[in-house]
Design an enzyme around this catalytic site. Structure first.
Site, PDB file in Angstrom:
ATOM      1  N   GLY B  54       0.825  -1.192   0.000  1.00  0.00           N
ATOM      2  CA  GLY B  54       0.000   0.000   0.000  1.00  0.00           C
ATOM      3  C   GLY B  54       0.859   1.242   0.000  1.00  0.00           C
ATOM      4  N   SER B  55       0.313   2.349  -0.520  1.00  0.00           N
ATOM      5  CA  SER B  55       1.025   3.620  -0.426  1.00  0.00           C
ATOM      6  C   SER B  55       0.856   4.179   0.983  1.00  0.00           C
ATOM      7  CB  SER B  55       0.475   4.589  -1.470  1.00  0.00           C
ATOM      8  OG  SER B  55       0.777   4.116  -2.764  1.00  0.00           O
ATOM      9  N   HIS B  57       3.665   4.678   2.954  1.00  0.00           N
ATOM     10  CA  HIS B  57       4.840   4.266   3.730  1.00  0.00           C
ATOM     11  C   HIS B  57       6.121   4.874   3.174  1.00  0.00           C
ATOM     12  CE1 HIS B  57       2.102   1.443   5.482  1.00  0.00           C
ATOM     13  NE2 HIS B  57       1.982   0.745   4.372  1.00  0.00           N
ATOM     14  N   LYS B 105       5.477  -8.223   2.318  1.00  0.00           N
ATOM     15  CA  LYS B 105       5.263  -8.029   3.754  1.00  0.00           C
ATOM     16  C   LYS B 105       4.055  -8.872   4.185  1.00  0.00           C
ATOM     17  CE  LYS B 105       4.803  -3.499   3.679  1.00  0.00           C
ATOM     18  NZ  LYS B 105       4.674  -3.400   2.210  1.00  0.00           N
ATOM     19  N   HIS B 219       0.001   0.700   9.506  1.00  0.00           N
ATOM     20  CA  HIS B 219      -1.203   1.118   8.787  1.00  0.00           C
ATOM     21  C   HIS B 219      -2.163   1.864   9.689  1.00  0.00           C
ATOM     22  CE1 HIS B 219       0.393  -2.335   6.581  1.00  0.00           C
ATOM     23  NE2 HIS B 219       0.093  -1.593   5.543  1.00  0.00           N
TER      24      HIS B 219
END
Lengths: 212, 333
Positions: B54-55, B57, B105, B219
């Protein structure tokens, strides 16, 4: 009358509308025990499906489901993409070439969808996932089929069972997905995936209420 | 919500456009499906190393694409794993004929999407190995959870594997380096504040001014315990002790100590954490031979830190020191 191809298309459109309305609600549920993206992801996926509608509106039900599945797979992301993608891909395989569905066809398609989801996500009943809503929905559908009920009544019962299944996730401690990181703290919250699964089946019962 | 964005739905696309304009010498950006790949890729005869997630990070993963690290990275929506078609196209784009390593991950969505992508790539005749990082000791690894989360070790594994691939090692050997990092590294994080996913518009959870969340993931998912805020030294101890007791490390081990910022914590505080973490490592007889300090695997604007420790050997040290030239990590060139 059975569920015609056009009824299936109407259902898909109605799901997109329902998800757009419930995006914030599903994301709120996901904020409590997940990562606050379920509503937005599903909404994005079915908006992409809407864009594909023109090219599938004259196709058979299997092709429609398969296209929905592939579109969700490539637009939803997260766990929802593969799981809801699998739902429609599996249903599409069972309905290949069909222009209408009997109750038996629909029960078989939904059962295949559930098996595919269980295989992909490796979740069992009471893990606090969409499986908790879908399993009773499939069982209820098969029961209604055995009792010789008309489609609309069977769909009502199936959606009712999904709702109970969804509500049964509230006290559960999550054992799959991101919610499982919370351990005991995941109890007391309704699972977002079980919720979207219930809503999709509820929309089917509403859209196909004249099918017998 | 106060954010420097235009529209929530355009966040990832506009970030990619910015990266393409900023680093044309290092990376090129492919749209639809979206991925960032090395400007000079694919490189013939070299194992490809890709990751994704996911964006939100940043700089992980897109900022680690370039010589000596990743060949490609697939960004999903914010906090949402990318889709199989992204990973498949990225795998095909970076394949130099020696196979491609997927660094994944450990999150339910990432695993499912990468699994499907690996199946599809193999069906097209590309050799793919997948290694899943799961270094977060805050999460109990049991049959009753999705297993430990992949966090800080992922950054270190990407650097080591990228260097190994650059040396011309085989897919098996590069994957072996990744497994070594996964097995010898552990992490734990904490948050002072929540973060706001752009399309959600409000903080993922509420964290009162005087409270902190221990065991936070990347997250914004709440951690395992919440407690009154403590001093930096006490917090560092609460993160270091579970890490050190988990492997277990033994006196005399050489380690890399990585103090990561979660996005909203300044370097001045990260150095205060590093100072205490170094002291605790020494107290246990661990020799800190390398370090990394800064925001490398973030959680949007969350304030907080995570500590990662990786036991090193001579080969890993050489791989760590090897040249790297990416937007987010650069030395030796």
């Amino acid at each position: 009358m059975p569920v015609h191809r056009d009824d299936v298309l109407a259902w898909i459109k109605a799901i997109a509308g329902m998800l757009s309305e419930n995006s914030a609600y599903l994301t709120d549920l996901d904020s409590a025990i997940g990562d606050a993206d379920h509503g937005a992801n599903m909404d994005r996926g079915f908006k992409a499906v809407l864009n594909k509608m023109p090219e599938i509106s004259d196709k058979d039900i299997g092709t429609i489901f398969k296209t929905v599945g592939m579109t969700l797979l490539s637009t939803v992301g997260g766990a929802g993409g593969p799981l809801y993608g699998t739902w429609f891909l599996q249903a599409g395989m069972k309905t290949a070439g069909k222009m209408e569905l009997s109750l038996a066809d629909w029960a078989e398609a939904l059962e295949a969808a559930l098996s595919g989801i269980v295989m992909r996500g490796k979740a069992e009943l009471q893990d606090k996932t969409m499986v908790d809503a879908l399993t009773p929905a499939v069982n209820e559908l098969k029961q209604a089929l055995q009792e010789g009920q008309p489609i609309n009544a069977a769909l009502e019962r199936s959606a009712g069972a999904a709702q109970k299944g969804m509500e049964s996730t509230i006290p559960l401690v999550a054992r799959k997905g991101r919610a499982s990181y919370l351990g005991e703290r995941s109890a007391g919250h309704q699972d977002p995936g079980a919720t979207s699964s219930y809503l999709i089946l509820k929309v089917a019962a509403e859209t196909w209420k004249n099918c017998t | 919500m106060k954010k420097l964005i235009n529209k929530p739905e355009n966040v990832v696309r506009e970030e990619l456009e910015g990266i393409a304009l900023a680093h044309p010498d290092l990376v090129k950006v492919h749209y639809g499906p979206d991925f960032i790949m090395r400007a000079d890729g694919p490189i013939n005869g070299k194992v490809g190393v890709i990751s994704g997630g996911g964006s939100g990070h940043e700089p992980m993963h897109g900022g680690f694409v370039g010589m000596g690290m990743l060949d490609a990275a697939c960004p999903g929506a914010v906090f949402t794993s990318p889709t199989p078609d992204q990973m498949l196209e990225a795998t095909k784009a970076v394949n130099g004929g020696k196979g491609v390593l997927h660094i994944v991950k450990n999150y339910t969505g990432d695993i499912m999407n990468f699994d499907m992508a690996a199946d599809l790539a193999r069906a097209e005749g590309i050799e793919v190995e997948s290694v899943v990082t799961d270094d977060d000791v805050a999460v109990k690894d049991s049959l009753y959870t999705a297993g430990r989360r992949g966090v800080g070790v992922t950054v270190l594994a990407e650097k080591l594997c990228g260097a190994a691939a650059e040396q011309g090692r085989s897919l098996k050997e590069v994957a072996e380096i990744c497994r070594k990092a996964k097995n010898l590294g552990r992490s734990m994080g904490m948050a002072l504040t929540s973060c706001t996913v752009p399309h959600a518009g409000k903080p993922t959870f509420d964290l009162p001014e005087d409270q902190m969340e221990i065991g936070i993931g990347i997250h914004g998912e709440p951690g395992r315990t919440r407690m009154p805020l403590k001093s930096a030294d006490e917090i560092t101890e609460m993160l270091m002790e579970p890490i050190i007791s988990d492997i277990p490390y033994k006196a005399g081990d050489e380690v890399l100590l990585f103090v990561n910022g979660l996005g909203g914590t300044p370097l001045i505080e990260l150095y205060i954490i590093y100072r205490k973490a170094y002291e605790i490592a020494n107290k246990h007889g661990l020799k800190v031979v390398r370090n990394l300090i800064g925001p490398y695997i973030t959680s949007l604007e969350m304030a907080g830190t995570s500590i990662t420790m990786l036991k090193m050997d001579d080969d890993m040290l050489k791989l760590w020191d090897a040249p790297v030239k990416t937007p987010g990590l650069r030395w030796g060139v």
